[in-house]
Design a protein around this motif. Structure first.
Motif, PDB file in Angstrom:
ATOM      1  N   SER A  38      53.293 -46.161 -69.621  1.00  0.00           N
ATOM      2  CA  SER A  38      53.461 -45.134 -68.598  1.00  0.00           C
ATOM      3  C   SER A  38      52.701 -45.551 -67.348  1.00  0.00           C
ATOM      4  O   SER A  38      51.807 -46.408 -67.402  1.00  0.00           O
ATOM      5  N   ALA A  39      53.031 -44.915 -66.249  1.00  0.00           N
ATOM      6  CA  ALA A  39      52.325 -45.200 -65.000  1.00  0.00           C
ATOM      7  C   ALA A  39      50.842 -44.865 -65.133  1.00  0.00           C
ATOM      8  O   ALA A  39      49.974 -45.610 -64.652  1.00  0.00           O
ATOM      9  N   ARG A  40      50.553 -43.764 -65.770  1.00  0.00           N
ATOM     10  CA  ARG A  40      49.154 -43.361 -65.928  1.00  0.00           C
ATOM     11  C   ARG A  40      48.378 -44.389 -66.753  1.00  0.00           C
ATOM     12  O   ARG A  40      47.263 -44.769 -66.382  1.00  0.00           O
ATOM     13  N   GLU A  41      48.978 -44.842 -67.863  1.00  0.00           N
ATOM     14  CA  GLU A  41      48.300 -45.830 -68.697  1.00  0.00           C
ATOM     15  C   GLU A  41      48.103 -47.129 -67.925  1.00  0.00           C
ATOM     16  O   GLU A  41      47.052 -47.769 -68.023  1.00  0.00           O
ATOM     17  N   TRP A  42      49.107 -47.506 -67.149  1.00  0.00           N
ATOM     18  CA  TRP A  42      49.013 -48.718 -66.318  1.00  0.00           C
ATOM     19  C   TRP A  42      47.804 -48.644 -65.384  1.00  0.00           C
ATOM     20  O   TRP A  42      46.985 -49.563 -65.342  1.00  0.00           O
ATOM     21  N   ALA A  43      47.687 -47.554 -64.643  1.00  0.00           N
ATOM     22  CA  ALA A  43      46.601 -47.419 -63.672  1.00  0.00           C
ATOM     23  C   ALA A  43      45.240 -47.329 -64.354  1.00  0.00           C
ATOM     24  O   ALA A  43      44.273 -47.974 -63.923  1.00  0.00           O
ATOM     25  N   GLU A  44      45.142 -46.558 -65.405  1.00  0.00           N
ATOM     26  CA  GLU A  44      43.867 -46.397 -66.095  1.00  0.00           C
ATOM     27  C   GLU A  44      43.404 -47.709 -66.719  1.00  0.00           C
ATOM     28  O   GLU A  44      42.214 -48.019 -66.741  1.00  0.00           O
ATOM     29  N   GLN A  45      44.362 -48.489 -67.228  1.00  0.00           N
ATOM     30  CA  GLN A  45      44.021 -49.792 -67.806  1.00  0.00           C
ATOM     31  C   GLN A  45      43.491 -50.733 -66.733  1.00  0.00           C
ATOM     32  O   GLN A  45      42.518 -51.477 -66.966  1.00  0.00           O
ATOM     33  N   GLN A  46      44.098 -50.722 -65.554  1.00  0.00           N
ATOM     34  CA  GLN A  46      43.625 -51.566 -64.459  1.00  0.00           C
ATOM     35  C   GLN A  46      42.177 -51.219 -64.101  1.00  0.00           C
ATOM     36  O   GLN A  46      41.331 -52.112 -63.923  1.00  0.00           O
ATOM     37  N   VAL A  47      41.894 -49.947 -63.984  1.00  0.00           N
ATOM     38  CA  VAL A  47      40.542 -49.506 -63.641  1.00  0.00           C
ATOM     39  C   VAL A  47      39.553 -49.902 -64.735  1.00  0.00           C
ATOM     40  O   VAL A  47      38.438 -50.361 -64.456  1.00  0.00           O
ATOM     41  N   ALA A  48      39.952 -49.727 -65.994  1.00  0.00           N
ATOM     42  CA  ALA A  48      39.070 -50.063 -67.110  1.00  0.00           C
ATOM     43  C   ALA A  48      38.703 -51.544 -67.114  1.00  0.00           C
ATOM     44  O   ALA A  48      37.616 -51.924 -67.570  1.00  0.00           O
ATOM     45  N   LEU A  49      39.586 -52.373 -66.584  1.00  0.00           N
ATOM     46  CA  LEU A  49      39.327 -53.812 -66.512  1.00  0.00           C
ATOM     47  C   LEU A  49      38.511 -54.203 -65.283  1.00  0.00           C
ATOM     48  O   LEU A  49      38.187 -55.381 -65.093  1.00  0.00           O
TER      49      LEU A  49
ATOM     50  N   VAL B 112      49.179 -55.240 -57.757  1.00  0.00           N
ATOM     51  CA  VAL B 112      50.490 -55.660 -57.269  1.00  0.00           C
ATOM     52  C   VAL B 112      51.485 -54.631 -57.795  1.00  0.00           C
ATOM     53  O   VAL B 112      51.546 -54.388 -58.999  1.00  0.00           O
ATOM     54  N   PHE B 113      52.239 -54.008 -56.906  1.00  0.00           N
ATOM     55  CA  PHE B 113      53.076 -52.885 -57.330  1.00  0.00           C
ATOM     56  C   PHE B 113      54.157 -53.374 -58.294  1.00  0.00           C
ATOM     57  O   PHE B 113      54.899 -54.306 -57.991  1.00  0.00           O
ATOM     58  N   PRO B 114      54.276 -52.740 -59.481  1.00  0.00           N
ATOM     59  CA  PRO B 114      55.147 -53.263 -60.527  1.00  0.00           C
ATOM     60  C   PRO B 114      56.573 -52.711 -60.535  1.00  0.00           C
ATOM     61  O   PRO B 114      57.357 -53.056 -61.421  1.00  0.00           O
ATOM     62  N   VAL B 115      56.913 -51.846 -59.572  1.00  0.00           N
ATOM     63  CA  VAL B 115      58.238 -51.231 -59.536  1.00  0.00           C
ATOM     64  C   VAL B 115      58.978 -51.729 -58.292  1.00  0.00           C
ATOM     65  O   VAL B 115      58.368 -51.886 -57.231  1.00  0.00           O
ATOM     66  N   GLN B 116      60.282 -51.950 -58.426  1.00  0.00           N
ATOM     67  CA  GLN B 116      61.068 -52.518 -57.334  1.00  0.00           C
ATOM     68  C   GLN B 116      61.778 -51.425 -56.536  1.00  0.00           C
ATOM     69  O   GLN B 116      61.971 -50.291 -56.997  1.00  0.00           O
ATOM     70  N   SER B 117      62.191 -51.784 -55.334  1.00  0.00           N
ATOM     71  CA  SER B 117      62.820 -50.832 -54.421  1.00  0.00           C
ATOM     72  C   SER B 117      64.148 -50.303 -54.936  1.00  0.00           C
ATOM     73  O   SER B 117      64.587 -49.217 -54.533  1.00  0.00           O
ATOM     74  N   ASN B 118      64.807 -51.039 -55.835  1.00  0.00           N
ATOM     75  CA  ASN B 118      66.100 -50.591 -56.363  1.00  0.00           C
ATOM     76  C   ASN B 118      65.970 -49.743 -57.624  1.00  0.00           C
ATOM     77  O   ASN B 118      66.966 -49.416 -58.265  1.00  0.00           O
ATOM     78  N   GLU B 119      64.750 -49.371 -57.980  1.00  0.00           N
ATOM     79  CA  GLU B 119      64.527 -48.494 -59.138  1.00  0.00           C
ATOM     80  C   GLU B 119      64.433 -47.039 -58.681  1.00  0.00           C
ATOM     81  O   GLU B 119      64.275 -46.757 -57.487  1.00  0.00           O
ATOM     82  N   PRO B 120      64.523 -46.082 -59.605  1.00  0.00           N
ATOM     83  CA  PRO B 120      64.556 -44.659 -59.223  1.00  0.00           C
ATOM     84  C   PRO B 120      63.309 -44.235 -58.450  1.00  0.00           C
ATOM     85  O   PRO B 120      62.190 -44.673 -58.762  1.00  0.00           O
ATOM     86  N   ILE B 121      63.500 -43.376 -57.468  1.00  0.00           N
ATOM     87  CA  ILE B 121      62.386 -42.932 -56.626  1.00  0.00           C
ATOM     88  C   ILE B 121      61.333 -42.200 -57.454  1.00  0.00           C
ATOM     89  O   ILE B 121      60.131 -42.287 -57.158  1.00  0.00           O
ATOM     90  N   GLY B 122      61.751 -41.515 -58.504  1.00  0.00           N
ATOM     91  CA  GLY B 122      60.784 -40.832 -59.361  1.00  0.00           C
ATOM     92  C   GLY B 122      59.832 -41.803 -60.025  1.00  0.00           C
ATOM     93  O   GLY B 122      58.631 -41.524 -60.158  1.00  0.00           O
TER      94      GLY B 122
ATOM     95  N   ILE C 228      59.095 -44.861 -58.853  1.00  0.00           N
ATOM     96  CA  ILE C 228      58.258 -45.391 -57.766  1.00  0.00           C
ATOM     97  C   ILE C 228      57.105 -44.431 -57.469  1.00  0.00           C
ATOM     98  O   ILE C 228      55.942 -44.830 -57.375  1.00  0.00           O
ATOM     99  N   ASP C 229      57.430 -43.150 -57.338  1.00  0.00           N
ATOM    100  CA  ASP C 229      56.400 -42.154 -57.007  1.00  0.00           C
ATOM    101  C   ASP C 229      55.365 -42.014 -58.105  1.00  0.00           C
ATOM    102  O   ASP C 229      54.171 -41.807 -57.826  1.00  0.00           O
ATOM    103  N   SER C 230      55.797 -42.118 -59.357  1.00  0.00           N
ATOM    104  CA  SER C 230      54.843 -41.955 -60.456  1.00  0.00           C
ATOM    105  C   SER C 230      53.807 -43.077 -60.447  1.00  0.00           C
ATOM    106  O   SER C 230      52.615 -42.837 -60.684  1.00  0.00           O
ATOM    107  N   TYR C 231      54.230 -44.294 -60.143  1.00  0.00           N
ATOM    108  CA  TYR C 231      53.281 -45.411 -60.085  1.00  0.00           C
ATOM    109  C   TYR C 231      52.416 -45.331 -58.832  1.00  0.00           C
ATOM    110  O   TYR C 231      51.210 -45.617 -58.877  1.00  0.00           O
TER     111      TYR C 231
END
Length: 269
Positions: free
Chosen positions: A13-24, A30-40, A42-45
């Motif tokens: 999940s986006a939350r797990e992604w961000a929390e893991q980065q901070v824990a490290l 580097v943003f992991p979602v592309q412009s052609n993916e759903p806006i929802g 993108i916003d969650s990340y």
């Protein structure tokens, strides 16, 4: 400086992604979602990064916008524009690509990479991407390559003058520009030259290392941080002096375990 990795690492999940980065110990991503993916998505990340105090260092592109296949070239140019717009939407420090080639490999080494025709096409390409995207909150950058414009700080300054766009800035990969005996053996001086000439135009930095092999002829081999001979501590010091929020991104490793290992190596250094 803010540490980060080019890999999002395994997450659900986006939350797990961000929390893991901070824990490290990361402060940027580097943003992991592309412009052609759903806006929802993108916003969650984006929201997860903001909530966890992570800056967005880069939106990657990694497409050949100078492809000699007209359909591929158009599709890649459109993707460049949309990725730059995504970076602007996110407030990322930059969107980054390489200059591109006329050859079959998207990041390949060809004599034509240094032709007058290629340089004209690179300038036109960068101008078109910036003009079409019409961004206000980010910058378009080109990652230097050993065999592709720009190959050094003076060449980058020349390209900035030729492009003549406020939203064109610098992506720093000091190892990619270490492509000669002079730059390898006088690495600290080369770091200083890059810092002095490019200064506050630098938006994001990659970090890895380089090793000179003993076999003939002159062979430089990319390797993980502190597995080569490059003065990475001096590199980070000079980049941090330019900007205390400077992203330092560990890249080109194969597994999550390697990213975690060498992120720690960089942090300790």
């Amino acid at each position: 400086m803010r540490y980060g990795t080019s890999s999002p690492l395994a997450h659900s999940s986006a939350r797990e992604w961000a929390e893991q980065q901070v824990a490290l110990g990361c402060g940027t991503v580097v943003f992991p979602v592309q412009s052609n993916e759903p806006i929802g998505k993108i916003d969650s990340y984006r929201d997860a990064a903001v909530e966890n105090g992570l800056t967005i260092a880069e939106v990657g592109i990694w497409r050949n916008a100078l492809s000699q296949n007209p359909e591929e070239r158009k599709a890649n140019m459109d993707y460049c524009v949309e990725q730059l717009r995504l970076a602007d939407y996110l407030g990322a420090r930059c969107a980054v690509n390489v200059a591109g080639t006329f050859g079959p490999r998207w990041d390949g080494h060809y004599k034509e990479n240094f032709s007058k025709e290629m340089r004209v096409e690179i300038v036109k390409m960068v101008q078109e991407i910036i003009d079409r995207a019409d961004v206000k909150n980010t910058y378009f950058t080109l990652e230097p390559m050993p065999w592709m414009v720009p190959t050094g700080p003076k060449d980058y300054l020349r390209l900035i003058d030729e492009v003549d766009r406020d939203r064109f800035a610098v992506h720093m990969d000091i190892i990619n520009m270490t492509n000669s005996a002079d730059r390898y053996f006088n690495a600290e001086e080369f770091v200083d030259e890059c810092a002095d000439l490019l200064g506050n135009r630098i938006r994001s930095c990659h970090i890895k290392d380089v090793h000179l092999k003993e076999e003939y002829t002159f062979q430089l081999e990319e390797c993980a941080p502190c597995c080569g001979e490059f003065p990475l501590g001096h590199y980070m010091k000079r980049m941090n002096e330019i900007d205390g929020e400077m992203p330092i991104i560990v890249e080109h490793l194969d597994t999550d375990e390697e990213y975690i290992k060498y992120l720690k190596v960089v942090q300790e250094l």
